[in-house]
Design a protein around this motif. Structure first.
Motif, mmCIF file in Angstrom:
data_model
loop_
_atom_site.group_PDB
_atom_site.id
_atom_site.type_symbol
_atom_site.label_atom_id
_atom_site.label_comp_id
_atom_site.label_asym_id
_atom_site.label_seq_id
_atom_site.Cartn_x
_atom_site.Cartn_y
_atom_site.Cartn_z
ATOM 1 N N THR A 1 0.926 -0.975 0.025
ATOM 2 C CA THR A 1 -0.053 -0.076 -0.043
ATOM 3 C C THR A 1 0.834 1.433 -0.048
ATOM 4 N N LEU A 2 1.997 1.275 0.645
ATOM 5 C CA LEU A 2 2.794 2.455 0.800
ATOM 6 C C LEU A 2 3.608 2.536 -0.525
ATOM 7 N N ALA A 3 3.785 1.708 -1.094
ATOM 8 C CA ALA A 3 4.439 1.610 -2.232
ATOM 9 C C ALA A 3 3.507 2.002 -3.478
ATOM 10 N N ASP A 4 2.439 1.658 -3.424
ATOM 11 C CA ASP A 4 1.435 2.357 -4.405
ATOM 12 C C ASP A 4 1.363 3.904 -4.098
ATOM 13 N N TYR A 5 1.201 4.182 -2.870
ATOM 14 C CA TYR A 5 0.824 5.522 -2.627
ATOM 15 C C TYR A 5 1.995 6.259 -2.804
ATOM 16 N N GLY A 6 3.129 6.003 -2.815
ATOM 17 C CA GLY A 6 4.315 6.635 -3.375
ATOM 18 C C GLY A 6 4.451 6.696 -4.857
ATOM 19 N N ARG A 7 4.154 5.824 -5.551
ATOM 20 C CA ARG A 7 3.847 5.845 -6.953
ATOM 21 C C ARG A 7 3.067 6.938 -7.446
ATOM 22 N N ALA A 8 1.834 6.865 -6.746
ATOM 23 C CA ALA A 8 0.685 7.968 -6.996
ATOM 24 C C ALA A 8 1.245 9.337 -6.859
ATOM 25 N N ARG A 9 2.053 9.362 -5.642
ATOM 26 C CA ARG A 9 2.305 10.810 -5.318
ATOM 27 C C ARG A 9 3.562 11.217 -6.388
ATOM 28 N N LEU B 1 3.463 14.628 -8.771
ATOM 29 C CA LEU B 1 4.423 15.542 -8.772
ATOM 30 C C LEU B 1 4.954 15.609 -10.195
ATOM 31 N N GLU B 2 5.077 14.656 -10.860
ATOM 32 C CA GLU B 2 5.559 14.879 -12.100
ATOM 33 C C GLU B 2 4.665 15.627 -12.913
ATOM 34 N N HIS B 3 3.198 15.299 -13.025
ATOM 35 C CA HIS B 3 2.580 16.007 -13.771
ATOM 36 C C HIS B 3 2.679 17.434 -13.217
ATOM 37 N N SER B 4 2.375 17.965 -11.923
ATOM 38 C CA SER B 4 2.353 19.252 -11.530
ATOM 39 C C SER B 4 3.674 20.037 -11.922
ATOM 40 N N ALA B 5 4.794 19.291 -12.119
ATOM 41 C CA ALA B 5 5.983 19.804 -12.446
ATOM 42 C C ALA B 5 6.190 20.005 -13.894
#
Length: 108
Positions: A34-42, A46-50
Motif C-alpha cells: 500500500t505504501l509503495a502504491d501511495y509513493g508511486r501515485a504521489r 508531482l511529475e504532472h505538476s512539474a
C-alpha cells in the motif's frame, strides 16, 4: 510467560503464536504494498505538476520574448524615423558619440 502444563496445550499455544506471526507478516506485506502504491501515485502527481509548471513558465518566456522583440522593432522604427527627419543632427550626434568612445578607449 506461563507455560502450559500439558504437551498438547503447549503445542496449541505455539500453533496460535505461529498463526499470529503469519497474520502479522501478511499485514506487513500488505502495508508495504500500500505504501509503495501511495509513493508511486504521489510521484506521478508531482511529475504532472512539474510538467504543468514548466509548460506555463515556457509559455510565459515565449510571450516575454515576443514582447521584447516588438519593443525592439518599435524602438528601431522610432530611431529610423528620427534620423530621417533630422539627418544632420543624427550625423552630429553619431560623430560626438564616436569621439567620446575613442577618448574613453585611449585613456586606458
Amino acid at each position: 510467560m506461563a507455560r502450559a502444563q500439558t504437551n498438547g496445550t503447549t503445542q496449541e499455544t505455539s500453533a496460535e503464536l505461529s498463526a499470529q506471526i503469519e497474520t502479522l507478516k501478511a499485514d506487513v506485506a500488505e502495508l508495504t504494498s500500500t505504501l509503495a502504491d501511495y509513493g508511486r501515485a504521489r510521484k506521478d502527481l508531482l511529475e504532472h505538476s512539474a510538467e504543468e509548471s514548466f509548460d506555463a513558465a515556457k509559455q510565459k518566456g515565449v510571450e516575454t520574448a515576443e514582447q521584447a522583440r516588438q519593443q525592439a522593432r518599435d524602438a528601431y522604427a522610432g530611431a529610423e524615423k528620427t534620423v530621417r527627419a533630422n539627418p544632420a543632427a543624427s550625423v552630429g550626434i553619431a560623430a560626438g558619440v564616436g569621439f567620446l568612445a575613442g577618448l574613453l578607449a585611449t585613456r586606458r
